[in-house]
Design a protein around this motif. Structure first.
Motif, PDB file in Angstrom:
ATOM      1  N   LEU A  39       0.823  -1.196   0.000  1.00 54.78           N
ATOM      2  CA  LEU A  39       0.000   0.000   0.000  1.00 54.78           C
ATOM      3  C   LEU A  39       0.860   1.250   0.000  1.00 54.78           C
ATOM      4  N   LEU A  40       0.556   2.165  -0.886  1.00 56.95           N
ATOM      5  CA  LEU A  40       1.205   3.465  -0.904  1.00 56.95           C
ATOM      6  C   LEU A  40       0.644   4.326   0.222  1.00 56.95           C
ATOM      7  N   PRO A  41       1.318   5.418   0.557  1.00 54.43           N
ATOM      8  CA  PRO A  41       0.801   6.281   1.626  1.00 54.43           C
ATOM      9  C   PRO A  41      -0.659   6.664   1.407  1.00 54.43           C
TER      10      PRO A  41
ATOM     11  N   GLY B  78       3.798  -1.401   9.416  1.00 52.95           N
ATOM     12  CA  GLY B  78       3.788   0.051   9.433  1.00 52.95           C
ATOM     13  C   GLY B  78       2.637   0.600  10.248  1.00 52.95           C
ATOM     14  N   ASP B  79       2.199   1.803   9.879  1.00 52.19           N
ATOM     15  CA  ASP B  79       1.084   2.417  10.601  1.00 52.19           C
ATOM     16  C   ASP B  79      -0.242   2.170   9.892  1.00 52.19           C
ATOM     17  N   THR B  80      -0.326   1.019   9.222  1.00 59.10           N
ATOM     18  CA  THR B  80      -1.573   0.610   8.582  1.00 59.10           C
ATOM     19  C   THR B  80      -2.665   0.422   9.631  1.00 59.10           C
TER      20      THR B  80
ATOM     21  N   THR C 227     -14.220  -4.600   6.420  1.00 58.44           N
ATOM     22  CA  THR C 227     -13.011  -4.013   6.977  1.00 58.44           C
ATOM     23  C   THR C 227     -12.357  -3.073   5.968  1.00 58.44           C
ATOM     24  N   GLU C 228     -12.114  -1.847   6.401  1.00 55.50           N
ATOM     25  CA  GLU C 228     -11.412  -0.863   5.577  1.00 55.50           C
ATOM     26  C   GLU C 228      -9.984  -0.759   6.077  1.00 55.50           C
ATOM     27  N   VAL C 229      -9.013  -1.012   5.199  1.00 51.12           N
ATOM     28  CA  VAL C 229      -7.599  -0.984   5.564  1.00 51.12           C
ATOM     29  C   VAL C 229      -6.964   0.241   4.913  1.00 51.12           C
TER      30      VAL C 229
ATOM     31  N   GLY D 276       3.077   4.365   4.108  1.00 52.58           N
ATOM     32  CA  GLY D 276       2.625   3.180   3.385  1.00 52.58           C
ATOM     33  C   GLY D 276       2.697   1.956   4.276  1.00 52.58           C
ATOM     34  N   GLY D 277       2.488   0.785   3.699  1.00 52.90           N
ATOM     35  CA  GLY D 277       2.558  -0.434   4.508  1.00 52.90           C
ATOM     36  C   GLY D 277       2.197  -1.663   3.708  1.00 52.90           C
ATOM     37  N   ASP D 278       2.430  -2.819   4.302  1.00 52.28           N
ATOM     38  CA  ASP D 278       2.119  -4.104   3.677  1.00 52.28           C
ATOM     39  C   ASP D 278       0.905  -4.726   4.357  1.00 52.28           C
TER      40      ASP D 278
END
Length: 237
Positions: free
Chosen positions: A18-20, A36-38, A72-74, A80-82
């Motif tokens: 996921l991009l920022p 990350g901060d996902t 669920t909304e991620v 960004g994050g995985d």
């Protein structure tokens, strides 16, 4: 959106890079891991509205379709994050590109994830289809918008491209998704109840027209029935 279906695994995961500030919506409970901060947020599974009205629509949708009340909304943070997902049953994951000119109906439990502006709504079926079919009872899931839709199947997926098809019949429990350009009729195989019992096939779905159908190699209902003799039985006391 950057995603990868891990094809080297017997039962694949889907990984998103996921991009920022990118967002993807997934089936409730499908998350395997994230970095990350996902952030994951449960949203009511209903389009539009707010408050108690939206809650009632989501609950009603769940009752008529077998879906979860929540989706669920991620969302990735500033770095960004995985994200990794897995379906509820062992099998296959396939990506479908949804556009304004190409939409799909989904069978129960087929939805895994969607990005872009893709969403799905519930379309009312005829009473006959609702009684015979497993696709959401009185309603069937229909996509709209534009983006990538991930569907999951029990077993392997075979994609069948129908061209001006006439009466192409598939066991209803093996249907995963089909294009809305196809017409379909859910009925008993063998000409009625007695004939259906004789063939052992039960409910089937007959398609006509031009479009794509995805079928799964395994039948979850048959598998569950095979396991019943090995399951503990409730006490009669």
């Amino acid at each position: 959106m950057d995603y990868n279906i891990e094809a080297n695994m017997q039962f694949p995961l889907v990984t998103y890079n996921l991009l920022p500030n990118e967002t993807v919506r997934i089936q409730s409970g499908a998350m395997v891991y994230h970095t990350g901060d996902t952030q994951l947020k449960g949203r009511l599974n209903a389009n539009g509205g707010s408050g108690i009205g939206k809650l009632l629509r989501a609950a009603g949708r769940a009752m008529v379709s077998g879906e979860s009340v929540f989706i669920t909304e991620v969302s990735a943070g500033a770095q960004g994050g995985d994200l990794a997902l897995a379906p509820a049953v062992p099998g296959t994951i396939q990506a479908l590109e949804v556009t304004p000119g190409r939409n799909y109906y989904l069978n129960d439990s087929a939805f895994l994830a969607m990005d872009g502006t893709v969403q799905y709504s519930m379309e009312r079926q005829s009473v006959g289809r609702a009684i015979l079919g497993g696709q959401g009872g009185l309603f069937v899931m229909k996509t709209s918008g534009e983006g990538t839709l991930l569907v999951a199947a029990f077993g392997s997926i075979k994609e069948i491209d129908l061209q001006d098809a006439h009466d192409f019949t598939i066991d209803n429990a093996h249907v995963v998704a089909w294009e809305t350009s196809l017409t379909y009729d859910i009925h008993l195989e063998g000409g009625g109840l007695i004939g259906s019992i004789g063939t052992g096939e039960g409910v089937v779905n007959t398609f006509n027209g031009t479009g794509k159908v995805l079928v799964q190699s395994l039948n979850l209902e048959n598998f569950a029935n095979m396991l019943k003799p090995f399951m503990p039985q409730p006490s009669s006391n």
